[in-house]
Enzyme design. Structure first.
Site, short mmCIF file in Angstrom:
data_model
loop_
_atom_site.label_atom_id
_atom_site.label_comp_id
_atom_site.label_asym_id
_atom_site.label_seq_id
_atom_site.Cartn_x
_atom_site.Cartn_y
_atom_site.Cartn_z
N HIS A 198 -2.81 2.06 -5.70
CA HIS A 198 -2.92 0.90 -4.81
C HIS A 198 -4.12 0.92 -3.87
O HIS A 198 -4.37 -0.06 -3.17
CB HIS A 198 -1.64 0.73 -3.99
N1 UDP Z 1 7.36 4.55 -3.10
C1 UDP Z 1 8.48 3.81 -3.44
N2 UDP Z 1 8.44 3.00 -4.56
C2 UDP Z 1 7.33 2.90 -5.36
C3 UDP Z 1 6.18 3.66 -5.00
C4 UDP Z 1 6.22 4.46 -3.86
O1 UDP Z 1 9.51 3.90 -2.76
O2 UDP Z 1 7.36 2.16 -6.35
C5 UDP Z 1 7.40 5.38 -1.87
C6 UDP Z 1 6.99 6.83 -2.04
O3 UDP Z 1 8.10 7.64 -2.36
C7 UDP Z 1 6.42 7.17 -0.67
C8 UDP Z 1 5.85 5.86 -0.19
O4 UDP Z 1 6.44 4.83 -0.98
O5 UDP Z 1 7.44 7.55 0.22
C9 UDP Z 1 4.34 5.86 -0.36
O6 UDP Z 1 3.84 4.60 -0.09
P1 UDP Z 1 2.43 4.08 -0.60
O7 UDP Z 1 2.03 4.83 -1.81
O8 UDP Z 1 2.54 2.60 -0.69
O9 UDP Z 1 1.46 4.36 0.64
P2 UDP Z 1 0.59 5.62 1.11
O10 UDP Z 1 1.50 6.80 1.20
O11 UDP Z 1 -0.53 5.81 0.14
O12 UDP Z 1 0.08 5.22 2.47
#
Ligand code: UDP
Length: 358
Positions: free
Chosen positions: A203
Protein backbone atom coordinates in the site's frame (compact mmCIF):
# COMPACT_ATOMS: atom_id res chain seq x y z
CA UNK A 1 -13.76 20.11 42.76
CA UNK A 2 -10.95 19.59 40.27
CA UNK A 3 -12.21 18.19 36.94
CA UNK A 4 -10.86 14.82 35.79
CA UNK A 5 -7.96 15.13 33.33
CA UNK A 6 -9.05 14.63 29.74
CA UNK A 7 -7.01 12.57 27.34
CA UNK A 8 -8.07 12.66 23.69
CA UNK A 9 -7.04 9.97 21.19
CA UNK A 10 -7.05 10.99 17.53
CA UNK A 11 -7.16 8.10 15.04
CA UNK A 12 -8.19 7.74 11.43
CA UNK A 13 -6.50 4.88 9.61
CA UNK A 14 -6.29 1.08 9.88
CA UNK A 15 -2.95 0.80 11.70
CA UNK A 16 -4.12 3.44 14.23
CA UNK A 17 -7.05 1.32 15.37
CA UNK A 18 -4.77 -1.64 16.11
CA UNK A 19 -2.49 0.57 18.24
CA UNK A 20 -5.28 2.49 19.99
CA UNK A 21 -6.96 -0.57 21.48
CA UNK A 22 -4.43 -1.52 24.23
CA UNK A 23 -3.72 2.12 25.15
CA UNK A 24 -7.42 2.87 25.77
CA UNK A 25 -7.72 -0.30 27.79
CA UNK A 26 -4.63 0.46 29.90
CA UNK A 27 -5.73 4.06 30.53
CA UNK A 28 -9.19 2.94 31.60
CA UNK A 29 -7.61 1.61 34.80
CA UNK A 30 -6.83 5.22 35.76
CA UNK A 31 -9.19 8.03 36.85
CA UNK A 32 -9.07 9.95 33.56
CA UNK A 33 -11.71 10.90 31.05
CA UNK A 34 -10.87 9.49 27.61
CA UNK A 35 -12.25 11.04 24.43
CA UNK A 36 -11.99 9.36 21.06
CA UNK A 37 -11.85 11.21 17.74
CA UNK A 38 -12.12 9.34 14.41
CA UNK A 39 -11.05 11.61 11.56
CA UNK A 40 -12.62 9.46 8.82
CA UNK A 41 -9.35 9.18 6.87
CA UNK A 42 -10.18 5.49 6.33
CA UNK A 43 -13.92 5.03 5.93
CA UNK A 44 -14.53 1.63 4.25
CA UNK A 45 -16.12 -0.93 6.58
CA UNK A 46 -13.15 -3.31 6.08
CA UNK A 47 -10.62 -0.56 6.88
CA UNK A 48 -12.39 0.93 9.90
CA UNK A 49 -15.67 -0.36 11.36
CA UNK A 50 -14.57 -4.02 11.41
CA UNK A 51 -11.60 -3.05 13.63
CA UNK A 52 -13.91 -1.28 16.06
CA UNK A 53 -16.03 -4.43 16.22
CA UNK A 54 -13.22 -7.00 16.48
CA UNK A 55 -11.07 -4.98 18.89
CA UNK A 56 -14.16 -3.97 20.92
CA UNK A 57 -13.32 -0.28 20.65
CA UNK A 58 -15.92 2.22 21.91
CA UNK A 59 -17.76 4.29 19.31
CA UNK A 60 -15.90 7.58 18.73
CA UNK A 61 -17.08 10.60 20.72
CA UNK A 62 -16.41 12.73 17.65
CA UNK A 63 -16.39 11.63 14.00
CA UNK A 64 -14.90 14.23 11.65
CA UNK A 65 -15.92 12.33 8.47
CA UNK A 66 -13.27 13.97 6.30
CA UNK A 67 -13.69 11.34 3.58
CA UNK A 68 -11.51 10.80 0.52
CA UNK A 69 -9.05 13.32 -0.92
CA UNK A 70 -5.37 13.92 -1.51
CA UNK A 71 -3.17 13.83 1.60
CA UNK A 72 -3.11 17.65 1.54
CA UNK A 73 -6.90 17.88 1.32
CA UNK A 74 -7.34 15.36 4.10
CA UNK A 75 -4.75 17.11 6.30
CA UNK A 76 -6.44 20.47 5.83
CA UNK A 77 -9.96 19.15 6.45
CA UNK A 78 -8.88 17.25 9.55
CA UNK A 79 -7.11 20.33 10.92
CA UNK A 80 -10.11 22.62 10.50
CA UNK A 81 -12.58 20.15 11.99
CA UNK A 82 -10.29 18.98 14.78
CA UNK A 83 -9.47 22.50 15.93
CA UNK A 84 -13.16 23.11 16.63
CA UNK A 85 -13.47 19.77 18.43
CA UNK A 86 -10.41 20.44 20.55
CA UNK A 87 -11.55 23.94 21.49
CA UNK A 88 -14.90 22.55 22.64
CA UNK A 89 -13.61 19.46 24.41
CA UNK A 90 -10.52 21.08 25.96
CA UNK A 91 -8.33 18.00 26.39
CA UNK A 92 -5.28 18.18 28.65
CA UNK A 93 -3.38 15.83 26.38
CA UNK A 94 -3.86 14.51 22.84
CA UNK A 95 -2.40 11.13 21.82
CA UNK A 96 -1.56 10.30 18.20
CA UNK A 97 -0.33 7.01 16.79
CA UNK A 98 2.20 6.14 14.08
CA UNK A 99 2.82 8.08 10.90
CA UNK A 100 -0.47 8.56 9.08
CA UNK A 101 -1.98 11.81 7.73
CA UNK A 102 -4.44 12.05 10.65
CA UNK A 103 -1.59 11.92 13.18
CA UNK A 104 0.29 14.74 11.50
CA UNK A 105 -2.85 16.88 11.14
CA UNK A 106 -3.66 16.42 14.84
CA UNK A 107 -0.08 17.18 15.86
CA UNK A 108 -0.19 20.49 13.99
CA UNK A 109 -3.52 21.46 15.55
CA UNK A 110 -2.16 20.71 19.04
CA UNK A 111 0.90 22.78 18.36
CA UNK A 112 -1.15 25.77 17.18
CA UNK A 113 -3.50 25.52 20.17
CA UNK A 114 -0.89 24.86 22.87
CA UNK A 115 -2.29 21.42 23.70
CA UNK A 116 0.18 18.86 25.01
CA UNK A 117 0.84 16.02 22.57
CA UNK A 118 1.97 12.43 23.09
CA UNK A 119 3.21 10.37 20.15
CA UNK A 120 2.95 6.59 20.30
CA UNK A 121 5.54 5.00 17.99
CA UNK A 122 7.93 7.95 18.09
CA UNK A 123 11.46 7.99 16.70
CA UNK A 124 11.18 5.39 13.94
CA UNK A 125 13.14 6.50 10.89
CA UNK A 126 13.57 4.93 7.47
CA UNK A 127 15.88 7.84 6.53
CA UNK A 128 14.04 7.93 3.22
CA UNK A 129 12.48 11.36 2.82
CA UNK A 130 10.67 10.36 -0.36
CA UNK A 131 8.25 8.44 1.88
CA UNK A 132 5.38 10.72 2.96
CA UNK A 133 5.21 8.76 6.21
CA UNK A 134 8.82 9.66 7.01
CA UNK A 135 8.00 13.37 6.79
CA UNK A 136 4.95 12.79 8.99
CA UNK A 137 7.14 11.05 11.59
CA UNK A 138 9.74 13.80 11.62
CA UNK A 139 7.17 16.58 11.97
CA UNK A 140 5.08 14.87 14.64
CA UNK A 141 8.16 14.14 16.76
CA UNK A 142 9.30 17.73 16.36
CA UNK A 143 6.18 19.08 18.11
CA UNK A 144 5.37 16.19 20.51
CA UNK A 145 5.87 16.70 24.25
CA UNK A 146 5.90 13.03 25.28
CA UNK A 147 7.50 10.53 22.89
CA UNK A 148 6.83 6.81 23.29
CA UNK A 149 9.45 4.86 21.35
CA UNK A 150 8.87 1.21 20.37
CA UNK A 151 12.57 0.24 20.16
CA UNK A 152 15.85 1.47 21.61
CA UNK A 153 17.08 2.68 18.18
CA UNK A 154 14.13 5.09 18.07
CA UNK A 155 15.36 6.73 21.27
CA UNK A 156 18.80 7.16 19.70
CA UNK A 157 17.26 8.72 16.58
CA UNK A 158 15.34 11.23 18.68
CA UNK A 159 18.35 12.17 20.79
CA UNK A 160 20.36 12.68 17.60
CA UNK A 161 17.62 15.05 16.39
CA UNK A 162 17.85 17.10 19.59
CA UNK A 163 14.85 15.80 21.57
CA UNK A 164 15.36 16.12 25.33
CA UNK A 165 16.07 12.73 26.95
CA UNK A 166 13.40 13.27 29.60
CA UNK A 167 10.68 13.42 26.94
CA UNK A 168 11.50 9.98 25.51
CA UNK A 169 10.17 6.71 26.93
CA UNK A 170 11.08 3.38 25.35
CA UNK A 171 7.95 1.36 26.06
CA UNK A 172 7.77 -1.34 23.37
CA UNK A 173 5.28 -1.87 20.57
CA UNK A 174 1.56 -1.40 21.26
CA UNK A 175 0.57 -3.28 18.08
CA UNK A 176 2.32 -6.30 19.60
CA UNK A 177 0.18 -5.80 22.75
CA UNK A 178 -2.89 -6.16 20.52
CA UNK A 179 -1.43 -9.21 18.83
CA UNK A 180 -0.60 -10.88 22.16
CA UNK A 181 -4.08 -10.13 23.43
CA UNK A 182 -5.80 -11.70 20.42
CA UNK A 183 -3.50 -14.66 19.72
CA UNK A 184 -5.83 -17.08 21.49
CA UNK A 185 -8.86 -16.06 19.41
CA UNK A 186 -7.28 -16.24 15.97
CA UNK A 187 -9.55 -18.35 13.72
CA UNK A 188 -8.04 -20.90 11.35
CA UNK A 189 -7.53 -19.53 7.82
CA UNK A 190 -10.73 -20.55 6.06
CA UNK A 191 -10.32 -19.39 2.50
CA UNK A 192 -9.31 -22.65 0.89
CA UNK A 193 -5.52 -22.38 1.03
CA UNK A 194 -2.99 -25.22 1.14
CA UNK A 195 -0.63 -25.51 4.15
CA UNK A 196 2.14 -23.66 2.41
CA UNK A 197 1.27 -20.22 1.08
CA UNK A 198 2.62 -16.72 0.67
CA UNK A 199 0.73 -13.70 2.04
CA UNK A 200 1.13 -10.39 0.18
CA UNK A 201 0.20 -6.80 1.17
CA UNK A 202 1.06 -3.58 -0.62
CA UNK A 203 0.00 0.00 0.00
CA UNK A 204 2.95 2.45 0.18
CA UNK A 205 2.58 5.18 -2.45
CA UNK A 206 6.02 4.37 -3.97
CA UNK A 207 4.75 0.87 -4.79
CA UNK A 208 1.01 1.32 -5.04
CA UNK A 209 1.10 4.37 -7.32
CA UNK A 210 3.77 2.94 -9.64
CA UNK A 211 2.05 1.14 -12.50
CA UNK A 212 5.16 -0.32 -14.13
CA UNK A 213 6.36 -1.75 -10.80
CA UNK A 214 2.93 -3.21 -10.10
CA UNK A 215 2.91 -4.89 -13.48
CA UNK A 216 6.33 -6.56 -13.07
CA UNK A 217 5.51 -7.38 -9.46
CA UNK A 218 2.28 -9.15 -10.38
CA UNK A 219 4.06 -11.04 -13.16
CA UNK A 220 6.71 -12.16 -10.64
CA UNK A 221 3.96 -13.29 -8.25
CA UNK A 222 2.31 -15.19 -11.05
CA UNK A 223 5.57 -17.04 -11.71
CA UNK A 224 6.10 -17.72 -8.00
CA UNK A 225 2.59 -19.10 -7.72
CA UNK A 226 3.84 -22.22 -9.53
CA UNK A 227 5.88 -22.95 -6.41
CA UNK A 228 3.56 -21.78 -3.68
CA UNK A 229 -0.05 -20.66 -3.28
CA UNK A 230 -0.39 -16.87 -2.98
CA UNK A 231 -3.04 -14.84 -1.19
CA UNK A 232 -3.19 -11.07 -1.65
CA UNK A 233 -5.66 -8.98 0.40
CA UNK A 234 -5.80 -5.82 -1.68
CA UNK A 235 -5.69 -2.37 -0.02
CA UNK A 236 -8.34 0.07 -1.38
CA UNK A 237 -5.52 2.31 -2.55
CA UNK A 238 -4.56 -0.15 -5.31
CA UNK A 239 -7.88 -1.87 -5.89
CA UNK A 240 -8.55 -0.15 -9.21
CA UNK A 241 -5.03 -0.58 -10.59
CA UNK A 242 -4.97 -4.27 -9.71
CA UNK A 243 -8.38 -4.77 -11.29
CA UNK A 244 -7.17 -3.23 -14.55
CA UNK A 245 -3.97 -5.29 -14.59
CA UNK A 246 -5.89 -8.44 -13.76
CA UNK A 247 -7.95 -8.05 -16.89
CA UNK A 248 -4.86 -7.72 -19.05
CA UNK A 249 -2.53 -10.28 -17.47
CA UNK A 250 -3.29 -13.87 -16.61
CA UNK A 251 -3.19 -13.94 -12.86
CA UNK A 252 -5.62 -16.73 -12.21
CA UNK A 253 -3.34 -18.51 -9.74
CA UNK A 254 -3.14 -15.62 -7.28
CA UNK A 255 -5.97 -15.48 -4.76
CA UNK A 256 -7.06 -11.84 -4.43
CA UNK A 257 -9.33 -10.76 -1.59
CA UNK A 258 -10.46 -7.39 -0.26
CA UNK A 259 -8.76 -5.99 2.88
CA UNK A 260 -9.35 -8.43 5.72
CA UNK A 261 -10.56 -7.92 9.26
CA UNK A 262 -7.84 -7.95 11.92
CA UNK A 263 -8.47 -11.49 13.18
CA UNK A 264 -8.80 -12.98 9.68
CA UNK A 265 -5.59 -11.27 8.60
CA UNK A 266 -3.73 -12.41 11.70
CA UNK A 267 -4.80 -15.99 11.00
CA UNK A 268 -3.25 -15.80 7.53
CA UNK A 269 -0.13 -14.04 8.82
CA UNK A 270 0.53 -16.50 11.64
CA UNK A 271 0.27 -19.54 9.38
CA UNK A 272 2.00 -18.13 6.29
CA UNK A 273 5.20 -19.72 4.95
CA UNK A 274 6.38 -16.31 3.83
CA UNK A 275 5.00 -12.77 3.94
CA UNK A 276 5.74 -10.20 1.26
CA UNK A 277 4.91 -6.65 2.35
CA UNK A 278 5.66 -2.93 2.42
CA UNK A 279 3.66 -2.45 5.64
CA UNK A 280 5.42 -1.33 8.80
CA UNK A 281 2.90 -3.03 11.07
CA UNK A 282 3.02 -6.33 9.21
CA UNK A 283 6.84 -6.39 9.43
CA UNK A 284 6.65 -5.96 13.19
CA UNK A 285 3.98 -8.64 13.58
CA UNK A 286 5.89 -11.21 11.49
CA UNK A 287 9.01 -10.55 13.59
CA UNK A 288 7.01 -11.42 16.69
CA UNK A 289 5.26 -14.40 15.06
CA UNK A 290 8.59 -15.73 13.67
CA UNK A 291 7.31 -15.78 10.08
CA UNK A 292 9.86 -14.97 7.32
CA UNK A 293 9.10 -11.55 5.84
CA UNK A 294 10.36 -9.99 2.62
CA UNK A 295 10.17 -6.19 2.62
CA UNK A 296 9.16 -4.45 -0.62
CA UNK A 297 10.97 -1.22 0.18
CA UNK A 298 14.46 0.17 -0.14
CA UNK A 299 14.64 1.01 3.55
CA UNK A 300 12.65 0.16 6.61
CA UNK A 301 12.00 2.08 9.81
CA UNK A 302 10.69 -0.86 11.78
CA UNK A 303 13.92 -2.40 13.04
CA UNK A 304 17.52 -1.39 13.01
CA UNK A 305 19.82 -2.60 10.22
CA UNK A 306 21.35 -4.97 12.71
CA UNK A 307 18.07 -6.78 13.27
CA UNK A 308 16.74 -7.00 9.75
CA UNK A 309 18.41 -9.57 7.53
CA UNK A 310 19.69 -7.31 4.75
CA UNK A 311 18.52 -9.90 2.21
CA UNK A 312 14.93 -9.36 3.25
CA UNK A 313 14.83 -5.70 2.13
CA UNK A 314 14.36 -6.11 -1.61
CA UNK A 315 12.90 -2.75 -2.67
CA UNK A 316 11.36 -2.99 -6.14
CA UNK A 317 13.97 -5.40 -7.47
CA UNK A 318 12.17 -8.45 -8.75
CA UNK A 319 15.27 -10.73 -9.13
CA UNK A 320 16.16 -10.04 -5.49
CA UNK A 321 12.61 -10.75 -4.48
CA UNK A 322 12.65 -14.09 -6.27
CA UNK A 323 16.02 -14.93 -4.72
CA UNK A 324 14.72 -14.16 -1.24
CA UNK A 325 11.72 -16.46 -1.79
CA UNK A 326 14.03 -19.28 -2.97
CA UNK A 327 16.19 -18.84 0.15
CA UNK A 328 13.14 -19.11 2.39
CA UNK A 329 11.94 -22.20 0.52
CA UNK A 330 15.42 -23.71 1.02
CA UNK A 331 15.28 -22.93 4.76
CA UNK A 332 18.25 -20.55 4.44
CA UNK A 333 16.76 -17.63 6.39
CA UNK A 334 17.75 -15.73 9.54
CA UNK A 335 14.86 -14.39 11.60
CA UNK A 336 15.33 -10.93 13.16
CA UNK A 337 15.38 -10.91 16.96
CA UNK A 338 12.33 -9.70 18.89
CA UNK A 339 13.16 -6.29 20.42
CA UNK A 340 13.06 -5.63 24.16
CA UNK A 341 9.63 -4.75 25.60
CA UNK A 342 7.66 -6.36 22.76
CA UNK A 343 5.93 -8.31 25.49
CA UNK A 344 2.28 -7.24 25.48
CA UNK A 345 2.82 -4.61 28.20
CA UNK A 346 3.76 -1.52 26.18
CA UNK A 347 0.40 0.18 26.75
CA UNK A 348 0.65 -0.33 30.52
CA UNK A 349 3.99 1.51 30.45
CA UNK A 350 2.41 4.28 28.40
CA UNK A 351 -0.55 4.61 30.77
CA UNK A 352 1.74 4.76 33.81
CA UNK A 353 3.76 7.57 32.25
CA UNK A 354 0.72 9.52 31.08
CA UNK A 355 -1.05 9.46 34.43
CA UNK A 356 2.02 11.02 36.04
CA UNK A 357 1.98 13.82 33.50
CA UNK A 358 -1.66 14.97 33.21
N1 UDP B 1 -4.10 -5.70 8.52
C1 UDP B 1 -5.40 -6.19 8.54
N2 UDP B 1 -5.98 -6.60 7.36
C2 UDP B 1 -5.33 -6.56 6.16
C3 UDP B 1 -3.99 -6.07 6.15
C4 UDP B 1 -3.42 -5.63 7.33
O1 UDP B 1 -6.01 -6.26 9.61
O2 UDP B 1 -5.90 -6.95 5.14
C5 UDP B 1 -3.50 -5.22 9.78
C6 UDP B 1 -2.14 -5.81 10.13
O3 UDP B 1 -2.27 -6.98 10.90
C7 UDP B 1 -1.50 -4.68 10.93
C8 UDP B 1 -2.09 -3.43 10.33
O4 UDP B 1 -3.26 -3.83 9.62
O5 UDP B 1 -1.88 -4.74 12.29
C9 UDP B 1 -1.09 -2.79 9.39
O6 UDP B 1 -1.69 -1.75 8.70
P1 UDP B 1 -1.15 -1.16 7.34
O7 UDP B 1 -0.33 -2.18 6.64
O8 UDP B 1 -2.33 -0.60 6.62
O9 UDP B 1 -0.28 0.10 7.80
P2 UDP B 1 1.25 0.31 8.25
O10 UDP B 1 1.52 -0.64 9.37
O11 UDP B 1 2.12 0.09 7.06
O12 UDP B 1 1.29 1.73 8.71
Amino acid sequence: MRRRSRVMHVVGARPNFVKLSPVMRALSAHPLKQLLVHTGQHYDHEMSEIFFQQLKLPQPDFHLRVGPGTPTEQTARIMIALEKTIRNAQPDLVIVYGDVTSSLAAALVCSKNSIRLAHVEAGLRSNDRTMPEEINRLLIDRVADILFAPIEEARKNLIREGVHRGQIHVVGNVAIDTLVQHLHEIPSPDIGLPDRYMLVTLHRPSNADNNSFLKTFLQALDELSDQMAIVFPVHPRIRERIEKLRHREVLSKIKFTGPLGYLQFLALEKNAHVVLTDSGGVQAETTFLRVPCIILRNRTEVSSGKRVDANSVVGQTVPQLKKAVQRILAGDWKMPSVPKFWDGEAATRIADTITKQV
